[in-house]
Design a protein around this motif. Structure first.
Motif, PDB file in Angstrom:
ATOM      1  N   ALA A 111       8.340   6.953   5.781  1.00 54.15           N
ATOM      2  CA  ALA A 111       7.509   6.315   4.810  1.00 54.15           C
ATOM      3  C   ALA A 111       6.100   5.816   5.538  1.00 54.15           C
ATOM      4  CB  ALA A 111       8.328   4.940   4.293  1.00 54.15           C
ATOM      5  N   ARG A 112       6.378   5.323   6.836  1.00 57.68           N
ATOM      6  CA  ARG A 112       5.361   5.058   7.741  1.00 57.68           C
ATOM      7  C   ARG A 112       4.321   6.227   8.006  1.00 57.68           C
ATOM      8  NH1 ARG A 112       4.569   3.572  12.438  1.00 57.68           N
ATOM      9  NH2 ARG A 112       2.976   1.930  12.096  1.00 57.68           N
ATOM     10  N   LYS A 113       4.875   7.263   8.308  1.00 58.81           N
ATOM     11  CA  LYS A 113       4.054   8.582   8.204  1.00 58.81           C
ATOM     12  C   LYS A 113       3.339   8.866   6.888  1.00 58.81           C
ATOM     13  CE  LYS A 113       4.603  13.005  10.752  1.00 58.81           C
ATOM     14  NZ  LYS A 113       5.536  13.976  10.966  1.00 58.81           N
ATOM     15  N   LYS A 114       3.900   8.663   5.978  1.00 61.95           N
ATOM     16  CA  LYS A 114       3.243   9.046   4.677  1.00 61.95           C
ATOM     17  C   LYS A 114       2.321   7.972   4.204  1.00 61.95           C
ATOM     18  CE  LYS A 114       5.365  11.845   1.060  1.00 61.95           C
ATOM     19  NZ  LYS A 114       6.360  12.098  -0.036  1.00 61.95           N
ATOM     20  N   LEU A 115       2.536   6.922   4.566  1.00 61.98           N
ATOM     21  CA  LEU A 115       1.455   5.716   4.291  1.00 61.98           C
ATOM     22  C   LEU A 115       0.119   5.760   5.072  1.00 61.98           C
ATOM     23  CD1 LEU A 115       3.580   2.494   4.292  1.00 61.98           C
ATOM     24  CD2 LEU A 115       2.283   3.390   2.132  1.00 61.98           C
ATOM     25  N   GLY A 116       0.228   6.765   5.990  1.00 59.74           N
ATOM     26  CA  GLY A 116      -1.037   6.915   6.735  1.00 59.74           C
ATOM     27  C   GLY A 116      -1.877   5.749   7.245  1.00 59.74           C
ATOM     28  N   GLU A 134      -2.444   2.955   6.340  1.00 57.18           N
ATOM     29  CA  GLU A 134      -1.719   1.600   5.968  1.00 57.18           C
ATOM     30  C   GLU A 134      -0.542   1.317   6.761  1.00 57.18           C
ATOM     31  OE1 GLU A 134      -2.372   0.872   1.436  1.00 57.18           O
ATOM     32  OE2 GLU A 134      -1.697   2.688   1.649  1.00 57.18           O
ATOM     33  N   ALA A 135       0.025   2.147   7.435  1.00 55.84           N
ATOM     34  CA  ALA A 135       1.152   1.812   8.254  1.00 55.84           C
ATOM     35  C   ALA A 135       1.064   0.801   9.213  1.00 55.84           C
ATOM     36  CB  ALA A 135       1.819   3.297   8.708  1.00 55.84           C
ATOM     37  N   ALA A 136      -0.207   0.603   9.650  1.00 58.11           N
ATOM     38  CA  ALA A 136      -0.600  -0.255  10.504  1.00 58.11           C
ATOM     39  C   ALA A 136      -0.084  -1.548  10.169  1.00 58.11           C
ATOM     40  CB  ALA A 136      -2.054  -0.255  11.022  1.00 58.11           C
ATOM     41  N   TYR A 137      -0.007  -1.876   8.781  1.00 60.86           N
ATOM     42  CA  TYR A 137       0.455  -3.011   8.164  1.00 60.86           C
ATOM     43  C   TYR A 137       2.014  -3.247   7.878  1.00 60.86           C
ATOM     44  CZ  TYR A 137      -4.456  -3.636   8.386  1.00 60.86           C
ATOM     45  OH  TYR A 137      -6.015  -3.645   8.532  1.00 60.86           O
ATOM     46  N   VAL A 138       2.552  -2.236   8.496  1.00 59.82           N
ATOM     47  CA  VAL A 138       4.042  -2.288   8.246  1.00 59.82           C
ATOM     48  C   VAL A 138       4.918  -2.273   9.482  1.00 59.82           C
ATOM     49  CG1 VAL A 138       5.896  -0.890   7.316  1.00 59.82           C
ATOM     50  CG2 VAL A 138       3.818  -0.805   5.915  1.00 59.82           C
ATOM     51  N   ASP A 197      10.027   8.320  -0.653  1.00 52.30           N
ATOM     52  CA  ASP A 197       8.851   8.022  -1.721  1.00 52.30           C
ATOM     53  C   ASP A 197       9.230   6.623  -2.401  1.00 52.30           C
ATOM     54  OD1 ASP A 197       7.479  10.288  -1.221  1.00 52.30           O
ATOM     55  OD2 ASP A 197       8.226  11.367  -2.891  1.00 52.30           O
ATOM     56  N   ASP A 198      10.694   6.043  -2.463  1.00 54.26           N
ATOM     57  CA  ASP A 198      10.878   4.941  -3.027  1.00 54.26           C
ATOM     58  C   ASP A 198      10.017   3.709  -1.965  1.00 54.26           C
ATOM     59  OD1 ASP A 198      11.744   6.182  -5.200  1.00 54.26           O
ATOM     60  OD2 ASP A 198      13.627   5.326  -4.913  1.00 54.26           O
ATOM     61  N   PHE A 199      10.220   4.028  -0.869  1.00 55.43           N
ATOM     62  CA  PHE A 199       9.534   3.123   0.063  1.00 55.43           C
ATOM     63  C   PHE A 199       8.136   3.033   0.139  1.00 55.43           C
ATOM     64  CE2 PHE A 199      13.978   3.384   2.011  1.00 55.43           C
ATOM     65  CZ  PHE A 199      14.268   2.153   2.351  1.00 55.43           C
ATOM     66  N   VAL A 200       7.574   4.134   0.009  1.00 55.18           N
ATOM     67  CA  VAL A 200       6.226   4.354  -0.003  1.00 55.18           C
ATOM     68  C   VAL A 200       5.590   3.560  -1.319  1.00 55.18           C
ATOM     69  CG1 VAL A 200       4.198   6.031  -0.365  1.00 55.18           C
ATOM     70  CG2 VAL A 200       6.061   6.430   1.391  1.00 55.18           C
ATOM     71  N   LEU A 249       3.453  -3.654  -2.034  1.00 54.06           N
ATOM     72  CA  LEU A 249       3.640  -5.066  -1.259  1.00 54.06           C
ATOM     73  C   LEU A 249       2.236  -5.371  -0.443  1.00 54.06           C
ATOM     74  CD1 LEU A 249       7.433  -5.083  -0.037  1.00 54.06           C
ATOM     75  CD2 LEU A 249       6.257  -6.383  -1.889  1.00 54.06           C
ATOM     76  N   LEU A 250       1.861  -4.259  -0.021  1.00 56.49           N
ATOM     77  CA  LEU A 250       0.485  -4.067   0.790  1.00 56.49           C
ATOM     78  C   LEU A 250      -0.392  -4.802   0.105  1.00 56.49           C
ATOM     79  CD1 LEU A 250       1.143  -0.989   3.247  1.00 56.49           C
ATOM     80  CD2 LEU A 250       1.046  -3.389   3.863  1.00 56.49           C
ATOM     81  N   ARG A 251      -0.712  -4.394  -1.385  1.00 57.70           N
ATOM     82  CA  ARG A 251      -1.681  -4.875  -2.112  1.00 57.70           C
ATOM     83  C   ARG A 251      -1.629  -6.415  -2.431  1.00 57.70           C
ATOM     84  NH1 ARG A 251      -0.956  -0.505  -5.902  1.00 57.70           N
ATOM     85  NH2 ARG A 251       0.177  -1.573  -7.265  1.00 57.70           N
ATOM     86  N   SER A 252      -0.204  -6.799  -2.668  1.00 55.20           N
ATOM     87  CA  SER A 252      -0.180  -8.225  -2.837  1.00 55.20           C
ATOM     88  C   SER A 252      -0.416  -9.311  -2.057  1.00 55.20           C
ATOM     89  CB  SER A 252       1.208  -8.259  -3.565  1.00 55.20           C
ATOM     90  OG  SER A 252       2.167  -7.873  -2.661  1.00 55.20           O
TER      91      SER A 252
END
Lengths: 202, 139
Positions: A92-97, A99-103, A190-193, A199-202
């Motif tokens: 999931a972190r890999k797929k977020l690109g 944005e993964a820096a904030y997970v 994909d469900d985690f992504v 959650l990152l948007r909110s």
């Protein structure tokens, strides 16, 4: 007679199929914004845990404010559940690109007798070097498990070794430190992504 | 057609039309959420030795129709459902996307466990008729 009996069947079927709900409905934005995980409402602060992190610093959820924290429990000798969970979270972190820096993934041991900080660090790094492990004494681990309702039980093997059955859900803590959701074991990357993006948007 | 035949036809027509409608019409529910509440005083009742089940021990959900379990804790103490501790006044909304049978530890149950069965969405006419009959029986 048989032909005449077909008429009411056709009438019922025609009425049914004329219902607008019979046609496929496009997913609404509200439906797309629903988390795949189980959601707690109203959101309350995530319980604090006092453990040592494998990064050399104490585990303090306040330290991760501004990030979404994925908190899970397991152990490095786990042969079934933990490797799948950790590989999913790494995927999931890999797929977020970027944005993964904030997970931030925090993985707390349920086996403090075997999982030292060094052991956990090495184990977690094989999935993703940014993952932080939580270790501590048996009393500290028990306290952390109790706060999140985690159950675990030791099962002995005939050769004297043991394995541990444990709760396998992943707790999703939002950027403000609120315990927002719980993802049951077994959901795909994909469900985690999907949920992390919300959650990152909110 | 004889006079008796017409009578049969008149009696069977609405029945056949309803059965056909039940088999073909899309099933609509007001919400996809199946709500269950843990009432105020549940913990106190348990502590006094009352073993009456407040929630059903088994719940059946249907994908695409009512596939979201919504639990609300109205008790004055935290209640645990599966991996989640619901604080007083808090609710837990758990969606399901796969047909499955799930066993959750649940402190609101005298058995300590709740089973959630998730079924596939009825597609064929006989499946829809069976679903409607069961829903009608349970309501």
């Amino acid at each position: 007679m048989k032909k005449i009996l077909i008429l009411p069947v056709l009438l019922g079927a025609a009425l049914a199929l004329a219902d607008p709900a019979a046609r496929p409905q496009p997913a609404t934005q509200a439906a797309r914004d629903q988390l795949k995980a189980g959601v707690l409402s109203p959101v309350m602060a995530a319980p604090q845990i006092s453990l040592q992190g494998t990064d050399g610093q104490p585990i303090d959820l306040a330290r991760y404010k501004g990030k979404v924290v994925l908190l899970a429990f397991g152990f490095s000798n786990c042969g079934e559940v933990c490797p799948i969970t950790l590989a999913t979270l790494a995927g999931a972190r890999k797929k977020l690109g970027t944005e993964a820096a904030y997970v931030q993934v925090v993985y707390v041991t349920v086996d403090p007798e075997r999982d030292t900080a060094a052991q956990m660090k090495k184990y977690l790094a094989s999935f993703d070097p940014t993952f932080i492990g939580g270790v501590g004494t048996r009393a500290e681990i028990d306290a952390a498990q109790k706060k999140y309702g985690i159950s675990s039980s030791k099962n002995s093997n005939p050769d004297g070794s043991y394995t541990i059955g444990h709760s396998s859900s992943i707790y999703m803590i939002d950027r403000a430190g609120g315990l927002r959701a719980v993802m049951p074991y077994g959901h795909p990357v994909d469900d985690f992504v999907h949920d992390l993006k919300i959650l990152l948007r909110s | 057609m004889s006079r008796r035949g017409w009578w049969w036809w008149a009696a069977l027509t609405p029945l056949l039309a309803v059965v056909a409608w039940a088999g073909f019409a899309p099933i609509k529910l007001p919400s996809r959420e199946a709500l269950f509440e843990i009432p105020h005083g549940t913990y106190a009742r348990r502590m006094s030795g009352d073993l009456v089940d407040i929630l059903p021990s088994s719940i059946t959900l249907t994908l695409g129709l009512n596939d979201v379990l919504l639990l609300r804790n109205l008790d004055e103490v935290p209640q645990q459902f599966g991996p989640t501790i619901m604080m007083p006044g808090q609710s837990f909304r758990l969606p399901f996307e796969v047909a499955s049978e799930n066993r959750f530890d649940c402190t609101a149950h005298s058995s300590g466990q709740m089973i959630v069965i998730v079924e596939e969405k009825p597609v064929w006419p006989w499946q829809k008729i069976r679903w409607r009959l069961r829903h009608w029986q349970n309501s």
